[in-house]
Design an enzyme around this catalytic site. Sequence first.
Site, mmCIF file in Angstrom:
data_model
loop_
_atom_site.group_PDB
_atom_site.id
_atom_site.type_symbol
_atom_site.label_atom_id
_atom_site.label_comp_id
_atom_site.label_asym_id
_atom_site.label_seq_id
_atom_site.Cartn_x
_atom_site.Cartn_y
_atom_site.Cartn_z
ATOM 1 N N CYS A 257 0.808 -1.217 0.000
ATOM 2 C CA CYS A 257 0.000 0.000 0.000
ATOM 3 C C CYS A 257 0.844 1.271 0.000
ATOM 4 O O CYS A 257 0.550 2.223 -0.732
ATOM 5 C CB CYS A 257 -0.972 -0.007 1.179
ATOM 6 S SG CYS A 257 -0.188 0.052 2.815
ATOM 7 N N HIS A 310 -2.468 0.673 6.862
ATOM 8 C CA HIS A 310 -2.852 0.725 5.442
ATOM 9 C C HIS A 310 -3.075 2.175 5.054
ATOM 10 O O HIS A 310 -3.513 2.998 5.864
ATOM 11 C CB HIS A 310 -4.115 -0.086 5.196
ATOM 12 C CG HIS A 310 -4.443 -0.254 3.739
ATOM 13 N ND1 HIS A 310 -3.717 -1.087 2.906
ATOM 14 C CD2 HIS A 310 -5.399 0.327 2.955
ATOM 15 C CE1 HIS A 310 -4.227 -1.032 1.684
ATOM 16 N NE2 HIS A 310 -5.239 -0.171 1.688
ATOM 17 N N HIS A 322 -6.084 2.163 -4.165
ATOM 18 C CA HIS A 322 -5.069 1.677 -3.236
ATOM 19 C C HIS A 322 -4.564 0.323 -3.719
ATOM 20 O O HIS A 322 -5.122 -0.285 -4.635
ATOM 21 C CB HIS A 322 -5.640 1.556 -1.829
ATOM 22 C CG HIS A 322 -6.735 0.531 -1.687
ATOM 23 N ND1 HIS A 322 -6.860 -0.301 -0.604
ATOM 24 C CD2 HIS A 322 -7.767 0.185 -2.511
ATOM 25 C CE1 HIS A 322 -7.908 -1.087 -0.739
ATOM 26 N NE2 HIS A 322 -8.482 -0.820 -1.888
#
Length: 353
Positions: A257, A310, A322
Amino acid sequence: MIKRQKLTIRNTVSGFLVMIILITGFGLNPVSALEKVPQAGIAINGTMVDGINPIRLNGQYYLPFMQLSKILGYNHIIFEKDTMTYETTDGSTSVRMTLGGTMAKRGDDYINIDPPRWFNDVAYVSLGAAGALYNSFLYFKRENGSIQIEKPAERYRVQAGDSLWEIAQAHHTTVSALKRINGLQGNIIYRGDVIKLVPRQQAKEMKPAEEKQPVPKRYTNTEGQVRDLVIQQAERYIGAGYKFGATLDEAPNLFDCSSFTQLVFQQNGIDIPRTSRQQASLGTSVQNLERGDLIFFTNQDLYTDGRVGHVGIYMGDGDMIHASSSRGVHIAENFMDIGYWQQNYLFAKRVIE
């Protein structure tokens, strides 16, 4: 019988070192105390994933640091030979240690650990130290001679120097919550004690929302133009794969991420650091999102300490782009209507200003 050292709550924390120092040959007890043991299987949450070569010193198991790091998804490892310092990351949190002392750094938290050992040019960490470094719980299973890892940790093995206050700080909870869940009346804990951690739903890392570090910029476009360019660049990577702890060298085929957000912003003249936790300290906290804002979540499947785990990029109209572990780079439409993201959402930061 050796009296165990009492560890009590501290009112202040000072004198912390940024890293622990491992000095080759120092810290080892006499050779007679060191035992080589057979290769052991290593299992995560009951599933065997690999083999590992532990050693045993005075009856305590130690695991090779680099091999263990990779097994746990901390794939990017830097070794600074001059200082014997290791730094590794899983894309969310950086772990930094050096060889022979009793303190390390996990993200922005300073933690106590058993002194790492150095044997035959290999760094080793105890099961307790590994648990503290990687928010896991490790133990030796005598029935089959394996090393078992519970990840994320629901319990913690107390290290020398720990206090309830330090454990609470490192796991983003409170002393009172720890005492309540463990049925503790006082503040005394002992090295080697195993204590329960608070349920992951009760731990959230909110400190980065208050931080506002400057964001290095290398662009001359208007703010609106940069926002559009960031989204356009991010969309070009849709379909790229996911790898936990991926490095920028593996882009554009593989991302995690934060390597995804780092590259996208870097390509548009905005330099942000490598991990999601570091990225969360930048910019300004916002409630009303705009295109190009960074949005941060914890990851209850990996961490019980509520840490930032994240990061994604807000696209507008409720959508997020993402790199996720299940689908790689993709667009999550109306992400706040999805239960998982609702439960794990922490905050948003604006770095395009």
